[in-house]
Write an enzyme that holds these catalytic residues in place. Structure first.
Site, mmCIF file in Angstrom:
data_model
loop_
_atom_site.group_PDB
_atom_site.id
_atom_site.type_symbol
_atom_site.label_atom_id
_atom_site.label_comp_id
_atom_site.label_asym_id
_atom_site.label_seq_id
_atom_site.Cartn_x
_atom_site.Cartn_y
_atom_site.Cartn_z
ATOM 1 N N SER A 19 16.377 7.835 30.047
ATOM 2 C CA SER A 19 16.096 7.869 31.491
ATOM 3 C C SER A 19 15.384 6.600 31.970
ATOM 4 O O SER A 19 14.483 6.089 31.308
ATOM 5 C CB SER A 19 15.218 9.084 31.812
ATOM 6 O OG SER A 19 14.816 9.016 33.161
ATOM 7 N N LYS A 70 18.913 21.216 34.869
ATOM 8 C CA LYS A 70 18.807 21.300 36.335
ATOM 9 C C LYS A 70 19.075 22.703 36.892
ATOM 10 O O LYS A 70 18.503 23.080 37.903
ATOM 11 C CB LYS A 70 19.778 20.306 36.989
ATOM 12 C CG LYS A 70 19.311 18.863 36.892
ATOM 13 C CD LYS A 70 20.280 17.957 37.650
ATOM 14 C CE LYS A 70 19.836 16.517 37.588
ATOM 15 N NZ LYS A 70 20.675 15.648 38.393
HETATM 16 P P1 NAP Z 1 28.331 18.146 34.849
HETATM 17 O O1 NAP Z 1 27.577 19.199 35.576
HETATM 18 O O2 NAP Z 1 28.484 18.245 33.367
HETATM 19 O O3 NAP Z 1 29.798 18.079 35.534
HETATM 20 C C1 NAP Z 1 30.762 17.167 35.079
HETATM 21 C C2 NAP Z 1 32.088 17.402 35.800
HETATM 22 O O4 NAP Z 1 33.001 16.431 35.265
HETATM 23 C C3 NAP Z 1 32.732 18.765 35.560
HETATM 24 O O5 NAP Z 1 33.538 19.092 36.657
HETATM 25 C C4 NAP Z 1 33.612 18.503 34.323
HETATM 26 O O6 NAP Z 1 34.736 19.350 34.244
HETATM 27 C C5 NAP Z 1 34.104 17.102 34.623
HETATM 28 N N1 NAP Z 1 34.430 16.396 33.387
HETATM 29 C C6 NAP Z 1 33.609 16.115 32.349
HETATM 30 N N2 NAP Z 1 34.274 15.421 31.401
HETATM 31 C C7 NAP Z 1 35.549 15.281 31.854
HETATM 32 C C8 NAP Z 1 36.718 14.667 31.325
HETATM 33 N N3 NAP Z 1 36.709 14.072 30.144
HETATM 34 N N4 NAP Z 1 37.862 14.730 32.054
HETATM 35 C C9 NAP Z 1 37.876 15.339 33.240
HETATM 36 N N5 NAP Z 1 36.805 15.952 33.797
HETATM 37 C C10 NAP Z 1 35.657 15.913 33.113
HETATM 38 O O7 NAP Z 1 27.701 16.700 35.100
HETATM 39 P P2 NAP Z 1 26.918 16.210 36.409
HETATM 40 O O8 NAP Z 1 25.467 16.473 36.262
HETATM 41 O O9 NAP Z 1 27.631 16.761 37.581
HETATM 42 O O10 NAP Z 1 27.090 14.622 36.319
HETATM 43 C C11 NAP Z 1 28.330 14.001 36.585
HETATM 44 C C12 NAP Z 1 28.155 12.492 36.613
HETATM 45 O O11 NAP Z 1 27.307 12.119 37.703
HETATM 46 C C13 NAP Z 1 27.493 11.918 35.357
HETATM 47 O O12 NAP Z 1 28.152 10.720 35.024
HETATM 48 C C14 NAP Z 1 26.077 11.635 35.791
HETATM 49 O O13 NAP Z 1 25.485 10.575 35.081
HETATM 50 C C15 NAP Z 1 26.286 11.244 37.252
HETATM 51 N N6 NAP Z 1 25.079 11.461 38.080
HETATM 52 C C16 NAP Z 1 24.548 10.366 38.712
HETATM 53 C C17 NAP Z 1 23.427 10.535 39.503
HETATM 54 C C18 NAP Z 1 22.834 9.333 40.204
HETATM 55 O O14 NAP Z 1 21.674 9.403 40.644
HETATM 56 N N7 NAP Z 1 23.554 8.245 40.351
HETATM 57 C C19 NAP Z 1 22.844 11.799 39.670
HETATM 58 C C20 NAP Z 1 23.428 12.894 39.015
HETATM 59 C C21 NAP Z 1 24.549 12.699 38.215
HETATM 60 P P3 NAP Z 1 34.768 20.611 33.245
HETATM 61 O O15 NAP Z 1 33.944 21.657 33.912
HETATM 62 O O16 NAP Z 1 36.203 20.913 33.165
HETATM 63 O O17 NAP Z 1 34.173 20.153 31.942
#
Ligand code: NAP
Length: 281
Positions: A19, A70
């Site tokens: 982080s 979260k």
């Molecule tokens: P999450 O809850 O695990 O959700 C991930 C999503 O992506 C789900 O819909 C998942 O689908 C899909 N996914 C994962 N791997 C995949 C793959 N190989 N092919 C297709 N779909 C895939 O994660 P999250 O917390 O939402 O985070 C998502 C992204 O946002 C991460 O990269 C994180 O670092 C970024 N993020 C950035 C910030 C920022 O401040 N910039 C804040 C929060 C998050 P399934 O359900 O089918 O697995």
């Protein structure tokens, strides 16, 4: 200088060593000469309740919450702000009068990161890739800020539909499997596309982009919530095609700045937080 009066904050995650939030917040406290310290708090999923109790017992004034806690942390909190209820997740805790109150600053952080780039979402059609926690927070932010239509694409129609069902009565959302022809059609309406999956993260295995930008109009802005690397394959491809691109660094700074303001009631030094983040990345 840490003194007997220093107020303590931290980030709860598992793991948390990756982080950048400690760098960002400690630099912000130093810049404003505020007597706070922000530490990493690695908490195993089995000990989440004890960690929340510990925040109160040890006199913490608040915390951030990150992957994978979260959603799981919500039942352990005393109160949830409307932002946390809408996002279905908590990324910020304020400890007040011995009570832990959960907030979510990701959705507003995303919107503010667009505003900071002079991009307005009012009356626009957004297309999201992914339907996880970040997508839910982003949709919450979009719905509160005048979006016209939201199209969700995922690798499974069932998951897309389940996601849409999280917003009962909301008519602006439609869910698709991104392999469906109807999703490709929907892409033609896209004013801005947001990658909310981890595809493209430096820690994620490399894989082909699941959607093509061929049908997306040139004026559309392409966003990625990922900030490391600063230019994902999606953003590189978008740049080659002449799109304006925005990565997730602005959202990270803004969600942190909003949390900072909840804890300290001072205006966050965003330029310092942004500078520290760029150096850390
Ligand atoms: P999450 O809850 O695990 O959700 C991930 C999503 O992506 C789900 O819909 C998942 O689908 C899909 N996914 C994962 N791997 C995949 C793959 N190989 N092919 C297709 N779909 C895939 O994660 P999250 O917390 O939402 O985070 C998502 C992204 O946002 C991460 O990269 C994180 O670092 C970024 N993020 C950035 C910030 C920022 O401040 N910039 C804040 C929060 C998050 P399934 O359900 O089918 O697995």
């Amino acid at each position: 200088m840490i003194t007997g009066k220093t107020k303590t904050l931290g980030i709860i995650g598992w793991p948390v060593s990756h982080s950048f939030s400690p760098n960002m917040h400690n630099a912000a406290f130093a810049a404003l000469e505020l007597d706070y310290i922000y530490v990493p708090l690695p908490v195993h999923p089995d000990h989440l309740g004890a960690a929340v109790a510990g925040l109160k017992t040890l006199g913490f004034v608040g915390a951030n919450v990150t992957i994978p806690h979260k959603v799981a942390i919500m039942p352990f909190l005393d109160e949830l702000d409307a932002s946390a209820k809408l996002a279905g997740a908590v990324n910020t805790i304020v400890v007040k009068n011995g009570r832990c109150i959960g907030y979510n600053t990701d959705g507003q952080g995303f919107i503010k990161s667009l505003t900071a780039q002079n991009y307005t979402i009012v009356g626009k059609t957004a297309v999201l890739m992914g339907a996880g926690g970040a997508a839910r927070a982003v949709v919450g932010g979009l719905l509160q800020n005048g979006i016209k239509e939201i199209i969700i694409g995922t690798r499974s129609l069932i998951k897309a539909q389940e996601f849409v069902d999280l917003f009962p009565g909301e008519t602006l959302l439609k869910g698709y499997d991104w392999q469906q022809e109807s999703f490709s059609h929907a892409l033609e309406k896209c004013d801005f596309l947001i990658n909310c999956t981890p595809i493209g993260m430096s820690s994620h295995k490399a894989e082909e982009l699941p959607i093509s930008l061929e049908r997306v109009k040139k004026e559309a802005v392409i966003c990625d919530l990922i900030y490391n690397p600063p230019l994902t394959e999606l953003l590189k491809e978008a740049q080659l095609r002449g799109h304006r691109v925005i990565n997730g660094a602005g959202m990270l700074v803004e969600q942190g700045a909003l949390a900072f303001e909840l804890w300290t009631e001072e205006s966050a030094p965003r330029h310092i937080m942004s500078e520290v983040l760029s150096k850390a990345i």
